[in-house]
Write a protein that holds these residues in place. Structure first.
Motif, PDB file in Angstrom:
ATOM      1  N   HIS A 148      -0.071  -9.260 -14.626  1.00  0.00           N
ATOM      2  CA  HIS A 148      -1.481  -9.137 -14.254  1.00  0.00           C
ATOM      3  C   HIS A 148      -1.885  -7.668 -14.287  1.00  0.00           C
ATOM      4  O   HIS A 148      -1.051  -6.772 -14.481  1.00  0.00           O
ATOM      5  CB  HIS A 148      -1.719  -9.746 -12.863  1.00  0.00           C
ATOM      6  CG  HIS A 148      -0.842  -9.193 -11.783  1.00  0.00           C
ATOM      7  ND1 HIS A 148      -1.030  -7.950 -11.219  1.00  0.00           N
ATOM      8  CD2 HIS A 148       0.242  -9.712 -11.158  1.00  0.00           C
ATOM      9  CE1 HIS A 148      -0.125  -7.716 -10.293  1.00  0.00           C
ATOM     10  NE2 HIS A 148       0.675  -8.773 -10.238  1.00  0.00           N
ATOM     11  N   ALA A 149      -3.169  -7.406 -14.079  1.00  0.00           N
ATOM     12  CA  ALA A 149      -3.678  -6.038 -14.098  1.00  0.00           C
ATOM     13  C   ALA A 149      -3.017  -5.203 -13.010  1.00  0.00           C
ATOM     14  O   ALA A 149      -2.717  -5.694 -11.918  1.00  0.00           O
ATOM     15  CB  ALA A 149      -5.196  -6.040 -13.910  1.00  0.00           C
ATOM     16  N   ALA A 150      -2.797  -3.911 -13.313  1.00  0.00           N
ATOM     17  CA  ALA A 150      -2.052  -3.054 -12.402  1.00  0.00           C
ATOM     18  C   ALA A 150      -2.815  -2.730 -11.126  1.00  0.00           C
ATOM     19  O   ALA A 150      -2.217  -2.272 -10.149  1.00  0.00           O
ATOM     20  CB  ALA A 150      -1.667  -1.760 -13.115  1.00  0.00           C
ATOM     21  N   ASN A 151      -4.127  -2.937 -11.100  1.00  0.00           N
ATOM     22  CA  ASN A 151      -4.895  -2.618  -9.895  1.00  0.00           C
ATOM     23  C   ASN A 151      -4.803  -3.717  -8.827  1.00  0.00           C
ATOM     24  O   ASN A 151      -5.305  -3.553  -7.720  1.00  0.00           O
ATOM     25  CB  ASN A 151      -6.365  -2.374 -10.255  1.00  0.00           C
ATOM     26  CG  ASN A 151      -7.022  -3.580 -10.904  1.00  0.00           C
ATOM     27  OD1 ASN A 151      -6.464  -4.181 -11.812  1.00  0.00           O
ATOM     28  ND2 ASN A 151      -8.202  -3.935 -10.435  1.00  0.00           N
ATOM     29  N   ILE A 152      -4.163  -4.847  -9.131  1.00  0.00           N
ATOM     30  CA  ILE A 152      -3.955  -5.896  -8.139  1.00  0.00           C
ATOM     31  C   ILE A 152      -2.790  -5.502  -7.241  1.00  0.00           C
ATOM     32  O   ILE A 152      -1.709  -5.152  -7.712  1.00  0.00           O
ATOM     33  CB  ILE A 152      -3.673  -7.250  -8.827  1.00  0.00           C
ATOM     34  CG1 ILE A 152      -4.894  -7.707  -9.631  1.00  0.00           C
ATOM     35  CG2 ILE A 152      -3.299  -8.319  -7.804  1.00  0.00           C
ATOM     36  CD1 ILE A 152      -4.688  -8.998 -10.388  1.00  0.00           C
ATOM     37  N   GLN A 153      -3.010  -5.540  -5.936  1.00  0.00           N
ATOM     38  CA  GLN A 153      -1.984  -5.147  -4.986  1.00  0.00           C
ATOM     39  C   GLN A 153      -0.779  -6.091  -5.052  1.00  0.00           C
ATOM     40  O   GLN A 153      -0.900  -7.255  -5.432  1.00  0.00           O
ATOM     41  CB  GLN A 153      -2.557  -5.151  -3.565  1.00  0.00           C
ATOM     42  CG  GLN A 153      -3.659  -4.124  -3.342  1.00  0.00           C
ATOM     43  CD  GLN A 153      -3.155  -2.695  -3.474  1.00  0.00           C
ATOM     44  OE1 GLN A 153      -2.068  -2.368  -3.008  1.00  0.00           O
ATOM     45  NE2 GLN A 153      -3.944  -1.837  -4.111  1.00  0.00           N
ATOM     46  N   ASP A 154       0.378  -5.573  -4.649  1.00  0.00           N
ATOM     47  CA  ASP A 154       1.607  -6.364  -4.721  1.00  0.00           C
ATOM     48  C   ASP A 154       1.504  -7.665  -3.930  1.00  0.00           C
ATOM     49  O   ASP A 154       1.984  -8.708  -4.379  1.00  0.00           O
ATOM     50  CB  ASP A 154       2.794  -5.548  -4.196  1.00  0.00           C
ATOM     51  CG  ASP A 154       3.319  -4.561  -5.234  1.00  0.00           C
ATOM     52  OD1 ASP A 154       2.839  -4.600  -6.379  1.00  0.00           O
ATOM     53  OD2 ASP A 154       4.206  -3.759  -4.888  1.00  0.00           O
ATOM     54  N   ARG A 155       0.888  -7.618  -2.753  1.00  0.00           N
ATOM     55  CA  ARG A 155       0.798  -8.828  -1.940  1.00  0.00           C
ATOM     56  C   ARG A 155      -0.051  -9.903  -2.618  1.00  0.00           C
ATOM     57  O   ARG A 155       0.252 -11.095  -2.521  1.00  0.00           O
ATOM     58  CB  ARG A 155       0.233  -8.484  -0.554  1.00  0.00           C
ATOM     59  CG  ARG A 155       1.213  -7.714   0.318  1.00  0.00           C
ATOM     60  CD  ARG A 155       0.655  -7.481   1.712  1.00  0.00           C
ATOM     61  NE  ARG A 155      -0.432  -6.504   1.706  1.00  0.00           N
ATOM     62  CZ  ARG A 155      -0.251  -5.196   1.812  1.00  0.00           C
ATOM     63  NH1 ARG A 155       0.966  -4.708   1.963  1.00  0.00           N
ATOM     64  NH2 ARG A 155      -1.272  -4.372   1.807  1.00  0.00           N
ATOM     65  N   ASP A 156      -1.115  -9.481  -3.313  1.00  0.00           N
ATOM     66  CA  ASP A 156      -1.954 -10.447  -4.035  1.00  0.00           C
ATOM     67  C   ASP A 156      -1.253 -10.927  -5.304  1.00  0.00           C
ATOM     68  O   ASP A 156      -1.351 -12.098  -5.677  1.00  0.00           O
ATOM     69  CB  ASP A 156      -3.308  -9.827  -4.375  1.00  0.00           C
ATOM     70  CG  ASP A 156      -4.118  -9.486  -3.132  1.00  0.00           C
ATOM     71  OD1 ASP A 156      -4.026 -10.249  -2.149  1.00  0.00           O
ATOM     72  OD2 ASP A 156      -4.821  -8.463  -3.144  1.00  0.00           O
ATOM     73  N   TYR A 181       5.501  -5.857   0.551  1.00  0.00           N
ATOM     74  CA  TYR A 181       5.095  -7.253   0.729  1.00  0.00           C
ATOM     75  C   TYR A 181       5.007  -7.646   2.208  1.00  0.00           C
ATOM     76  O   TYR A 181       4.827  -8.821   2.512  1.00  0.00           O
ATOM     77  CB  TYR A 181       6.085  -8.174   0.017  1.00  0.00           C
ATOM     78  CG  TYR A 181       6.154  -7.951  -1.471  1.00  0.00           C
ATOM     79  CD1 TYR A 181       5.262  -8.564  -2.332  1.00  0.00           C
ATOM     80  CD2 TYR A 181       7.118  -7.097  -2.005  1.00  0.00           C
ATOM     81  CE1 TYR A 181       5.323  -8.353  -3.698  1.00  0.00           C
ATOM     82  CE2 TYR A 181       7.187  -6.878  -3.379  1.00  0.00           C
ATOM     83  CZ  TYR A 181       6.287  -7.507  -4.209  1.00  0.00           C
ATOM     84  OH  TYR A 181       6.356  -7.283  -5.563  1.00  0.00           O
ATOM     85  N   ARG A 182       5.121  -6.704   3.089  1.00  0.00           N
ATOM     86  CA  ARG A 182       5.079  -7.026   4.517  1.00  0.00           C
ATOM     87  C   ARG A 182       3.645  -7.393   4.929  1.00  0.00           C
ATOM     88  O   ARG A 182       2.702  -7.198   4.179  1.00  0.00           O
ATOM     89  CB  ARG A 182       5.578  -5.844   5.351  1.00  0.00           C
ATOM     90  CG  ARG A 182       4.717  -4.603   5.256  1.00  0.00           C
ATOM     91  CD  ARG A 182       5.325  -3.442   6.034  1.00  0.00           C
ATOM     92  NE  ARG A 182       4.500  -2.248   5.950  1.00  0.00           N
ATOM     93  CZ  ARG A 182       4.570  -1.351   4.964  1.00  0.00           C
ATOM     94  NH1 ARG A 182       5.450  -1.525   3.987  1.00  0.00           N
ATOM     95  NH2 ARG A 182       3.786  -0.296   4.961  1.00  0.00           N
ATOM     96  N   GLY A 183       3.518  -7.915   6.132  1.00  0.00           N
ATOM     97  CA  GLY A 183       2.202  -8.261   6.655  1.00  0.00           C
ATOM     98  C   GLY A 183       1.910  -9.746   6.557  1.00  0.00           C
ATOM     99  O   GLY A 183       2.803 -10.591   6.722  1.00  0.00           O
ATOM    100  N   GLN A 184       0.665 -10.078   6.262  1.00  0.00           N
ATOM    101  CA  GLN A 184       0.213 -11.466   6.269  1.00  0.00           C
ATOM    102  C   GLN A 184       0.880 -12.321   5.193  1.00  0.00           C
ATOM    103  O   GLN A 184       0.886 -13.546   5.308  1.00  0.00           O
ATOM    104  CB  GLN A 184      -1.310 -11.525   6.106  1.00  0.00           C
ATOM    105  CG  GLN A 184      -2.077 -10.889   7.252  1.00  0.00           C
ATOM    106  CD  GLN A 184      -3.577 -10.978   7.060  1.00  0.00           C
ATOM    107  OE1 GLN A 184      -4.067 -11.401   6.005  1.00  0.00           O
ATOM    108  NE2 GLN A 184      -4.319 -10.587   8.088  1.00  0.00           N
ATOM    109  N   LEU A 185       1.427 -11.673   4.170  1.00  0.00           N
ATOM    110  CA  LEU A 185       2.071 -12.446   3.102  1.00  0.00           C
ATOM    111  C   LEU A 185       3.246 -13.259   3.634  1.00  0.00           C
ATOM    112  O   LEU A 185       3.522 -14.354   3.134  1.00  0.00           O
ATOM    113  CB  LEU A 185       2.545 -11.509   1.989  1.00  0.00           C
ATOM    114  CG  LEU A 185       3.217 -12.180   0.787  1.00  0.00           C
ATOM    115  CD1 LEU A 185       2.235 -13.084   0.057  1.00  0.00           C
ATOM    116  CD2 LEU A 185       3.794 -11.141  -0.165  1.00  0.00           C
TER     117      LEU A 185
END
Length: 268
Positions: A148-156, A181-185
């Protein structure tokens, strides 16, 4: 094959392993006359050497033919299916269950060339291009890849990767990943996929480089892919073609390993 072999060519054992996985010719029309082993050799040459399709050496079938089969199999998902079958065979040859129970996830940002679709700017890496999001098993074999496009964050990006495989791996229970990848993921993975996402953290007292448990496996896979020069940057117009090229590299790598296994080659 009446020519001098290239390093990327399939040997007899490798060809015997992958030949049954090649889709049969479609009904109707003229019969298939092209040498399918040479078609595969041409595709692996492109992937390994990193050249353009039009620069395929003349010893192979015409580049239009070789590209035509590569593109047809890309659209039909054949490369992903080949990757799946060879991964199961290699896991069994290593004494593992064909289906993994754990995996490791990470992403890699690479520059794109030209004006391909799905490009973006990764502010962290300061690269304009795409991200390769992969999930591998504990042997480092690719389970799934999403580009995917590089501007998409790792969690998304992880959601794009994981939501497409919730029904594909019945034994999968645990995924290791880094701090990005920490947090809500973590809760999302548990609720949507039913898996445990475990973050492998760097010790606070650590200074400089050190190998972290589990995370090194996926980094090694990226290292393997780096030997295939077509993957040194993202030369593909479409993200799906980028994904297919990763599966092409992995099938080639796994064929090399399977051909050295007596328990595999001896049964052919």
């Amino acid at each position: 094959m009446n020519r001098k072999a290239y390093p990327s060519d399939l040997n007899d054992n490798e060809w015997a392993i992958i030949e049954p996985l090649i889709p049969a010719a479609k009904a109707g029309g003229s019969p298939r006359r092209v040498d399918m082993r040479e078609v595969l050799n041409g595709i692996y040459y492109i992937n390994r050497a990193g050249c353009a399709w039009r620069m395929l050496p003349h010893e192979f079938p015409p580049y239009q033919t070789v590209y035509g089969y590569y593109n047809q199999w890309r659209k039909e998902g054949t490369w992903a299916l080949m990757n799946e079958e060879l991964r199961k065979k290699l896991r069994q040859a290593e004494g593992r269950d064909p289906e993994p129970s754990a995996g490791i996830m990470d992403s890699q940002t690479v520059k794109t060339m030209g004006k391909g679709q799905a490009r973006g700017y990764d502010a962290g890496k300061k690269i304009t291009g795409r991200k390769r999001h992969i999930l591998v098993d504990t042997l480092g074999l690719v389970l799934m890849v999403v580009v995917h496009a590089a501007n998409i964050q790792d969690r998304d990006g992880a959601k794009l990767l994981l939501q497409s495989i919730t029904e594909c791996f019945p034994r999968l229970q645990l995924i290791w990943a880094d701090g990005g990848y920490r947090g809500q993921l973590i809760d999302w993975v548990h609720q949507v996929c039913g898996w445990l996402l475990e973050i492998v953290k760097r010790p606070e007292e650590q200074r400089g480089f050190a190998v972290l448990p589990r995370r090194w496996v996926v980094e090694r896979t990226f290292g393997w892919l780096g030997h295939y020069r077509r993957l040194s940057k993202d030369y593909e117009q479409l993200p799906h073609s980028s994904e297919a090229m990763i599966y092409v590299a992995m099938t080639h790598l796994m064929l090399r390993r399977l051909a050295r296994k007596p328990c595999v080659t001896g049964a052919l």
